[in-house]
Design an enzyme around this catalytic site. Structure first.
Site, PDB file in Angstrom:
ATOM      1  N   SER A  51       0.815  -1.215   0.000  1.00  0.00           N
ATOM      2  CA  SER A  51       0.000   0.000   0.000  1.00  0.00           C
ATOM      3  C   SER A  51       0.847   1.263   0.000  1.00  0.00           C
ATOM      4  O   SER A  51       0.323   2.358  -0.199  1.00  0.00           O
ATOM      5  CB  SER A  51      -0.898   0.012   1.233  1.00  0.00           C
ATOM      6  OG  SER A  51      -0.117   0.174   2.412  1.00  0.00           O
ATOM      7  N   GLY A  53       2.591   1.968   2.763  1.00  0.00           N
ATOM      8  CA  GLY A  53       2.765   2.237   4.179  1.00  0.00           C
ATOM      9  C   GLY A  53       3.891   1.421   4.781  1.00  0.00           C
ATOM     10  O   GLY A  53       4.516   0.590   4.123  1.00  0.00           O
ATOM     11  N   ASP A  55       3.779  -0.934   7.195  1.00  0.00           N
ATOM     12  CA  ASP A  55       3.494  -2.341   7.449  1.00  0.00           C
ATOM     13  C   ASP A  55       3.715  -3.208   6.212  1.00  0.00           C
ATOM     14  O   ASP A  55       4.447  -4.202   6.261  1.00  0.00           O
ATOM     15  CB  ASP A  55       2.054  -2.505   7.943  1.00  0.00           C
ATOM     16  CG  ASP A  55       1.806  -1.803   9.265  1.00  0.00           C
ATOM     17  OD1 ASP A  55       2.741  -1.734  10.081  1.00  0.00           O
ATOM     18  OD2 ASP A  55       0.685  -1.318   9.469  1.00  0.00           O
ATOM     19  N   SER A  56       3.090  -2.857   5.102  1.00  0.00           N
ATOM     20  CA  SER A  56       3.215  -3.687   3.908  1.00  0.00           C
ATOM     21  C   SER A  56       4.624  -3.630   3.331  1.00  0.00           C
ATOM     22  O   SER A  56       5.094  -4.610   2.736  1.00  0.00           O
ATOM     23  CB  SER A  56       2.191  -3.263   2.858  1.00  0.00           C
ATOM     24  OG  SER A  56       2.385  -1.921   2.466  1.00  0.00           O
ATOM     25  N   CYS A 143     -13.788  -3.738   1.261  1.00  0.00           N
ATOM     26  CA  CYS A 143     -12.581  -3.680   0.440  1.00  0.00           C
ATOM     27  C   CYS A 143     -11.788  -4.972   0.591  1.00  0.00           C
ATOM     28  O   CYS A 143     -11.322  -5.557  -0.395  1.00  0.00           O
ATOM     29  CB  CYS A 143     -11.738  -2.473   0.836  1.00  0.00           C
ATOM     30  SG  CYS A 143     -10.286  -2.207  -0.214  1.00  0.00           S
ATOM     31  N   GLY A 167      -0.037  -6.648   5.015  1.00  0.00           N
ATOM     32  CA  GLY A 167       0.436  -6.032   6.251  1.00  0.00           C
ATOM     33  C   GLY A 167      -0.589  -6.005   7.358  1.00  0.00           C
ATOM     34  O   GLY A 167      -0.421  -5.266   8.335  1.00  0.00           O
ATOM     35  N   CYS A 240     -10.076   5.857   2.965  1.00  0.00           N
ATOM     36  CA  CYS A 240      -9.183   6.351   1.915  1.00  0.00           C
ATOM     37  C   CYS A 240      -9.884   7.236   0.899  1.00  0.00           C
ATOM     38  O   CYS A 240      -9.295   8.193   0.395  1.00  0.00           O
ATOM     39  CB  CYS A 240      -8.479   5.186   1.222  1.00  0.00           C
ATOM     40  SG  CYS A 240      -9.561   4.061   0.323  1.00  0.00           S
TER      41      CYS A 240
END
Length: 406
Positions: A51, A53, A55-56, A143, A167, A240
């Site tokens: 994404s 970010g 985490d991913s 999503c 993530g 988002c």
């Protein structure tokens, strides 16, 4: 999952755990297994959902370090022209750019897929329609359920991947009877509530490497060790596609027919004021009602068919029976007596004890004590221990006992 180590961190294998009986099935010596691929890492392709970010990005770096054939995929989900000018909105243009930079640094293939049309249909329009019906939707669940764990997962298979890694902070636990969804080790970061609609077949293909990490702080430390310059990037906070935070503007744009004015009515029948659309309210709301009576008032119910916002004192919010639709069972469906669970009725609320009873249309939740602010459109997610055993959408609620707030 979560067995891959960043530089300076030791690899480890979780210990055996004693199982918890569910619906008459007793499990013993449940083992949290590693990624479980039959082939060595170098011969195993894994798609990392990136994404942009922290985490991913860390997930992609973990996989690369372990020698997997990693392919990064980033989804372009909506027209991000406005979002790129606001910090804290996920999936924006700057995030796509960040994901590409991370992929370049790791030396992995990276693709940006334009999923705007399917995201608009499955998530944004569903979100607006739910609000127009007087519900309070959770677009992140939709999503995950559609665009990510249905469409992106199928794309990962088309790319020849053995798994799709994300993530998310949740744990995928492999037992002798199948794959289970569990809470993350860090209760603050746990996202299992938003993953309740994930099917067993999808769980078999998914991997959540961060679920066993003790904190987001460790994930950020790993990003620094991997040399990723977004280690301090803020977490996304907004929906988002609502970068301004004003969800009603999005609903009005997508469903202009929802802006039907009507009355704000007290539960005793008094008309207290007027409103410009029920989608501007949610059950449990106290602020911004636009009426003043000298007593604290809350939105008790929304009647979209009659364009009515019904308000009352906090005690009127009490509910101990919840009807759940479209249930995703992640355990054998229990018998007529149901099963004792802990249930979350909102993502930010702690779980409460209940009995989950299956019905032809879904399930009923008999709460051990009344809950307040139970809103149609939100998710009811049931746990036994740390395991997600079922989840669905709140369709209705009622108070069957005399117990109310003091």
């Amino acid at each position: 999952d979560g067995l891959l180590a960043a530089p300076g961190l030791e690899r480890h294998h979780p210990e055996q755990m004693q199982g918890v009986g569910v619906a008459g099935i007793r499990r013993q010596d449940v083992v949290i297994k590693p990624f479980g691929f039959a082939k060595p890492p170098g011969e195993t392709r894994v798609v990392a959902a990136m994404s942009g970010g922290v985490d991913s990005s860390v997930v992609a770096a973990m996989l690369k370090r372990e020698g997997y054939d990693v392919v990064g995929v980033t989804l372009q989900l909506y027209d991000h022209g406005e979002a790129v000018r606001r910090a804290g909105a996920c999936c924006a243009g700057v995030d796509i750019y960040d994901a590409r930079r991370v992929a370049d640094r790791l030396g992995i293939a990276h693709y940006v897929l334009n999923y705007e049309e399917r995201f608009r249909t499955n998530v944004m329009e569903s979100f607006a329609a739910s609000y127009a019906r007087g519900e309070t939707p959770i677009p992140c669940v939709e999503c995950n359920r559609t665009v990510k764990f249905r469409d992106l997962l199928e794309t990962a298979r088309d790319l020849g991947a053995e798994a799709l890694a994300t993530g998310h902070y949740a744990r995928r636990v492999v037992t002798d009877t199948g794959v289970e969804l569990h809470r993350a080790v860090d209760p603050v970061r746990d996202q299992s509530y938003f993953l309740f609609a994930t099917t067993p077949e999808q769980l078999a293909f998914l991997r959540f490497p961060l679920g066993s990490k003790p904190s987001k702080g460790e994930t950020r430390a790993m990003a620094q060790r991997f040399g990723l310059d977004l280690a301090d990037k803020p977490d996304s906070q907004d929906i988002c596609f609502v970068p301004t935070g004003r969800y009603a503007d999005v609903v009005e744009r997508l469903r202009p027919d929802a802006a039907v004015p009507g009355e704000i009515v007290h539960i005793d029948g008094r008309v207290l004021g007027q409103h410009e659309g029920v989608f501007r309210y949610t059950v449990g709301q106290r602020r911004g009602l636009g009426v003043a009576t000298g007593e604290p008032l809350y939105v008790v119910a929304l009647d979209a068919a009659k364009a009515r916002v019904i308000v009352g004192p906090e005690a009127a919010l009490a509910r101990d029976l919840v009807t759940v639709s479209a249930v995703n069972w992640l355990m054998p469906v229990p018998g007529a007596d149901g099963v004792a669970v802990m249930v979350k009725l909102r993502s930010a609320q702690p779980p409460i004890p209940a009995r989950l009873v299956p019905t032809e249309a879904g399930a009923r939740l008999h709460l051990a004590e009344p809950a307040f602010g139970v809103a149609p459109g939100q998710a009811a997610v049931a746990y036994v221990g740390d395991r997600v055993v079922a989840g669905g959408w709140i369709a209705a609620s009622a108070l069957t006992s005399l117990a109310t707030a003091a």
